[in-house]
Design an enzyme around this catalytic site. Sequence first.
Site, PDB file in Angstrom:
ATOM      1  N   CYS A  38       0.840  -1.202   0.000  1.00  0.00           N
ATOM      2  CA  CYS A  38       0.000   0.000   0.000  1.00  0.00           C
ATOM      3  C   CYS A  38       0.876   1.253   0.000  1.00  0.00           C
ATOM      4  CB  CYS A  38      -0.965  -0.050   1.184  1.00  0.00           C
ATOM      5  SG  CYS A  38      -2.372   1.063   0.997  1.00  0.00           S
ATOM      6  N   HIS A  46      -3.462  -5.683   0.907  1.00  0.00           N
ATOM      7  CA  HIS A  46      -2.834  -5.900   2.215  1.00  0.00           C
ATOM      8  C   HIS A  46      -2.822  -7.380   2.605  1.00  0.00           C
ATOM      9  CE1 HIS A  46      -2.585  -1.702   3.760  1.00  0.00           C
ATOM     10  NE2 HIS A  46      -3.595  -1.484   2.937  1.00  0.00           N
ATOM     11  N   GLU A 102      -1.182  -8.694   4.906  1.00  0.00           N
ATOM     12  CA  GLU A 102      -1.090  -8.815   6.372  1.00  0.00           C
ATOM     13  C   GLU A 102      -2.441  -8.716   7.061  1.00  0.00           C
ATOM     14  OE1 GLU A 102      -0.502  -6.124   4.670  1.00  0.00           O
ATOM     15  OE2 GLU A 102      -1.014  -4.327   5.823  1.00  0.00           O
TER      16      GLU A 102
END
EC number: 6.3.5.3
Lengths: 222, 719
Positions: free
Chosen positions: A86, A194, A196
């Site tokens: 990002c 993302h 994560e």
Amino acid sequence: MKAGVIVFPGSNCDRDMAVAFEKAGADVQMIWHKDSSLPSGLDVLGVPGGFSFGDYLRCGAIAAQSPICRAVVDFAGKGGHILGVCNGFQVLTETGLLPGALMRNSNLKFICKNVELTVATDDSAFTSGYERGAQITVPVAHHDGNYVIDQDGLSRLRDEDRIAFTYASNPNGSVADIAGVLSENRRVLGMMPHPERRVEAAHGGEDGAAMFRGLIDALVPA
Amino acid sequence: MDEPQITEDLIAAHGLKPDEYQRILEIIGREPSFTELGIFSAMWNEHCSYKSSKHWLRTLPTDGPQVICGPGENAGIVDIGDGQAVVFKMESHNHPSYIEPYQGAATGVGGILRDVFTMGARPVAAMNSLSFGAPDHPRTRTLVNGVVAGIGGYGNCFGVPNVGGEVRFDPAYNGNCLVNAFAAGIADTDKIFYSAASGVGMPVVYLGAKTGRDGVGGATMASAEFDDTIEEKRPTVQVGDPFTEKRLLEACLELMQTGAVISIQDMGAAGLTCSAVEMGDKGDLGVKLELDRVPVREDHMTAYEMMLSESQERMLMVLNPELEAEAKAIFDKWDLDFAIVGETIAEDRFLILHGNEVKADLPLKALSGTAPEYQRPWVPTPAATPLADVPEVDPIDALRALVSSPNYASKQWVWEQYDHMVMADTIVAPGLGAGVVRVHGTDKALAFTSDVTPRYVRANPVEGGKQAVAEAFRNLCAVGARPLATTDNLNFGNPEKPEIMGQLVGAIQGIGAACTALDMPIVSGNVSLYNETDGEPILPTPTIGAVGLVDHVDHLIAGTAREGDLAILLGETVGHLGQSALLAEVFNRHEGDAPPVDLEAERRHGEFLRDNRTLVQAATDLSDGGLALAAFEMAEAAGVGVTLDDGATAHAFGEDQGRYLLACSFDQAEALMVAAARAEVPVATVGRFGGDRVRIGASQAELAELAQIYRTSFAAAVA
């Protein structure tokens, strides 16, 4: 396996990225943006999401000028592995480590939702945990994720198999549905989604976990 | 610079009534200076003093074994076990958002986040309750787009997940939108920070961003009605800088670890004035400020401007002087201002020095302690006239009408512009019912909801007040959470009108009764009055924000209905159509009484659901649109059809309270029936999930067709 995560004053996914690395078995060290050198012995460096310096100018433009980014560029030059997610992707394009740029989303709005990605290559440490062509679900959350690159650059990315992920349904207007790209040496990955945020059942799915596990498997000698 | 003469016009321009000015003269025994007049105006306006509502707010239940700190501080604090607490509050930013939607909404979010982290808590969740005018009103589109972008712009950059809220439209908000921002954070119970100063001669430190002229007089503006001079009020709106707020958060939390903070208070409404007075007042101390030391970003600012500026992202702190160097180093690290601007003093005095001149010298206690308090006259809202006959409707046509309305269509267009996943602990995303966020590093979770049905409150403030709390209770129970506590954001018209005051009194009575019965004490809140334009009041809108605790994420009810599941209705159905969504949206009728709320039944049904959560695949509360809309939403979320056996209008669209719709497998349903019989709780099978159609009684449609309408109508109306 030793991972570092860069912290800019406006990073806000730094903890999330550290947790994902730790979950995959890495020791994680947070690295402040005013430091001018990286800790020794890092296997991989994470540049997290957020709004590094508020992003009132071009996203990532000021972060790319911070002391730590010189060390990041050096690290890449020595063949280090770097994952930019990002805002991290935006910073990596601003440092010149990755080609192209991220513009405002085509609908001009911030977009936060789960998206379907296609794993466009498995030929990198980051994507080695996936099969080429696999469909995975990972969230996006950005205002400026509209990837642009000139025609020659795009041809090179394609010819060199450096498009890492593409969107199944393009949310932001990116050229060729590109969601993530690799550097020439395939050791720097920038991506808007993302991974994560998708590493355990509580997140509604674990498709991102394979990236962190795959990375560790690829970088740590068995 | 010479200060202006005090004249009648100047006093009136400060929102002070002649009798209030007389009181100032009595307190200080002389004519106030211009700066002093500004300080009194800031402290005594409705927004800061709660002068119309205080008497009634005292009647609310605020205590309970779970409560660590009730109203009066920056936010309420509630124990969640294991040495941790949830810190939360809801606050309005209505007037600024109407004047300048992006910055008004953004700074509303910024202000509520500061309230939470001032106390030592890291914000973990945000919500927003928004009320706009009619979708086709010329200003609505601008307001919706600006407010949503502003909330996203601030919260996304700061890095707090936005997990819930409400959006409604009604012509009563045409001239006065509502933006109620909620934030919650988590703190260790042994590291909570309060605002009361202590110790004489202690340094008073200014932290954060520099002071400019933005927002001067904002709190006074927020306490006035609007008229056609509104455009002139734009300069009273502050400008937000979420990047600075993010740094201020991190710097404050680091600072709090060092032991350097004796007390701390954010600068919100009436900035430096309100924060300094509050710290001194609570600590029974005086405060001396030297304005030459205040970091400013504009030249030639006067004492008046500095004292009334509402520049954002600022804090005031009383510092342990032994740790000054450590404290300053942290603010240097984050590139934020850190300036000692004054000290605590023993006498009851608020002393403001600027350029070697005394600009204000006032008795500090009198500024907050003697603020006027009114027992405004009020009349009870007259009983609603009985509802005339409502013709039977085709249930699918009626459902189609509801999901076509931006009031009941999916709000995805809104919450996709908010980062609802940052911090990677969001377990239940916004969309339906409560949002759920895991307590980081634990297996516990917190559920958040915000609720109110303004058309009920207008018809019957007492029952409407109860209903807002009851719906919040149900939304928390529906995800398996135990409701803990409540914050209230009371938005009303001009309290000087007895009928408006009657709405406020009635709503507070209802809220109080419900919070007591459901064991959800009010721990924080905010009152926003004078929400009128050219004399037209908004719908009475007492927004309830509530927090619940889930002991283990495995105990959540977070599934979706499956093919073949039975649709089971928990609770009693009478078929109350008064003030219903159906009546408003399909018939354009606003008649009848609000549905009555049986608080005892609410409690039993909620507890029954939590106790039997293992028997439930999915659950949702019934509210606007009754059984039909709840069943559709549940089916749509699951991507399976649903059949409801009874298509009678009152059965399908009645809005009786205390009800939930559950999806259960056949075996679960059998066990649930047995448990319900034992607990004497009414449950009934009303249909089943499955297929790809929505059938209600004899009428039916493709789920995909209705889903398409439901998913796109909001954006089509206002985007």
